[in-house]
Write a protein that holds these residues in place. Structure first.
Motif, short mmCIF file in Angstrom:
data_model
loop_
_atom_site.label_atom_id
_atom_site.label_comp_id
_atom_site.label_asym_id
_atom_site.label_seq_id
_atom_site.Cartn_x
_atom_site.Cartn_y
_atom_site.Cartn_z
N LEU A 45 17.48 5.73 17.57
CA LEU A 45 18.92 5.89 17.40
C LEU A 45 19.33 6.25 15.97
N THR A 46 18.62 5.72 14.98
CA THR A 46 19.06 5.88 13.59
C THR A 46 18.14 6.74 12.73
N GLY A 47 16.88 6.87 13.14
CA GLY A 47 15.91 7.56 12.29
C GLY A 47 15.36 6.68 11.18
N LEU A 48 15.77 5.41 11.17
CA LEU A 48 15.28 4.45 10.18
C LEU A 48 14.21 3.56 10.80
N LYS A 49 13.22 3.21 10.01
CA LYS A 49 12.15 2.34 10.49
C LYS A 49 12.60 0.88 10.42
N CYS A 50 12.44 0.19 11.53
CA CYS A 50 12.75 -1.24 11.55
C CYS A 50 11.52 -2.00 11.04
N PRO A 51 11.61 -3.31 10.82
CA PRO A 51 10.46 -4.06 10.32
C PRO A 51 9.26 -4.02 11.27
N GLY A 52 9.50 -3.80 12.55
CA GLY A 52 8.41 -3.79 13.52
C GLY A 52 7.85 -2.43 13.84
N CYS A 53 8.44 -1.37 13.28
CA CYS A 53 7.94 -0.02 13.58
C CYS A 53 6.47 0.10 13.18
N GLY A 54 5.69 0.60 14.09
CA GLY A 54 4.26 0.75 13.86
C GLY A 54 3.43 -0.40 14.39
N SER A 55 4.08 -1.41 14.97
CA SER A 55 3.34 -2.59 15.40
C SER A 55 2.38 -2.29 16.55
N GLN A 56 2.75 -1.38 17.45
CA GLN A 56 1.84 -1.02 18.53
C GLN A 56 0.59 -0.33 17.98
N ARG A 57 0.79 0.53 16.99
CA ARG A 57 -0.35 1.20 16.38
C ARG A 57 -1.21 0.21 15.59
N VAL A 58 -0.56 -0.78 14.95
CA VAL A 58 -1.31 -1.80 14.23
C VAL A 58 -2.20 -2.59 15.19
N LEU A 59 -1.66 -2.97 16.34
CA LEU A 59 -2.46 -3.70 17.33
C LEU A 59 -3.68 -2.88 17.76
N HIS A 60 -3.46 -1.60 18.02
CA HIS A 60 -4.58 -0.72 18.40
C HIS A 60 -5.59 -0.64 17.26
N ASP A 61 -5.11 -0.47 16.03
CA ASP A 61 -6.00 -0.35 14.88
C ASP A 61 -6.82 -1.62 14.67
N LEU A 62 -6.17 -2.79 14.78
CA LEU A 62 -6.88 -4.05 14.58
C LEU A 62 -7.91 -4.29 15.68
N LEU A 63 -7.56 -3.97 16.92
CA LEU A 63 -8.52 -4.15 18.01
C LEU A 63 -9.73 -3.23 17.88
N ASN A 64 -9.55 -2.12 17.18
CA ASN A 64 -10.65 -1.19 16.97
C ASN A 64 -11.26 -1.31 15.58
N GLY A 65 -10.85 -2.32 14.81
CA GLY A 65 -11.46 -2.62 13.53
C GLY A 65 -11.07 -1.69 12.39
N ASP A 66 -9.99 -0.96 12.50
CA ASP A 66 -9.57 -0.03 11.46
C ASP A 66 -8.45 -0.65 10.62
N TRP A 67 -8.85 -1.48 9.65
CA TRP A 67 -7.89 -2.22 8.84
C TRP A 67 -7.07 -1.30 7.94
N SER A 68 -7.69 -0.28 7.38
CA SER A 68 -6.96 0.59 6.47
C SER A 68 -5.83 1.34 7.18
N LEU A 69 -6.08 1.78 8.39
CA LEU A 69 -5.04 2.45 9.16
C LEU A 69 -3.95 1.46 9.58
#
Length: 129
Positions: A45-69
């Protein structure tokens, strides 16, 4: 433990494992798979990132061991996961350790968390984190 509780815990466990499997095997960043993952309504709606934006990608990255991403997608969430875990433990053990629960739910602690999340939100939208 009653049979009903065992069934409920089993169903909950299966659902959690299914959710973990979905995020392990499907990358929310992938355009082909991303249509199955919910989009952030604030960003849409706004084009602004909320505090949780990217959380789904973070979960995927952590489950696959990619801490830097994971840090790249949402660094605050990496810090928040243990804090959220601490809140769950404090709530579960509040009869045994009421001081921990009282400390974590003290108005000053809540204000500190709100300030941190607000500063993170402002900073990531200004500097593009």
């Amino acid at each position: 433990m009653s049979t009903k509780r065992i069934v409920l815990w089993t169903i909950a466990g299966v659902l959690v494992l299914a959710g973990v499997a979905v995020y392990f095997f499907n990358d929310p960043s992938d355009p082909g798979a991303s249509k199955y993952f919910p989009k952030c309504p604030v960003y849409s709606l706004t084009g602004l990132k909320c505090p949780g934006c990217g959380s789904q990608r973070v979960l995927h990255d952590l489950l696959n061991g990619d801490w830097s991403l994971a840090v790249k997608h949402n660094a605050l969430l990496l810090v928040a996961i243990p804090v959220i875990g601490l809140y769950f433990v404090a709530d579960a053990l509040k009869r045994r350790y009421p001081a921990l629960d009282n400390t974590l739910n003290h108005p000053v602690a809540i204000i500190i968390l709100v300030v941190i999340v607000t500063l993170w939100t402002v900073a990531r939208n200004i500097w593009g984190w």
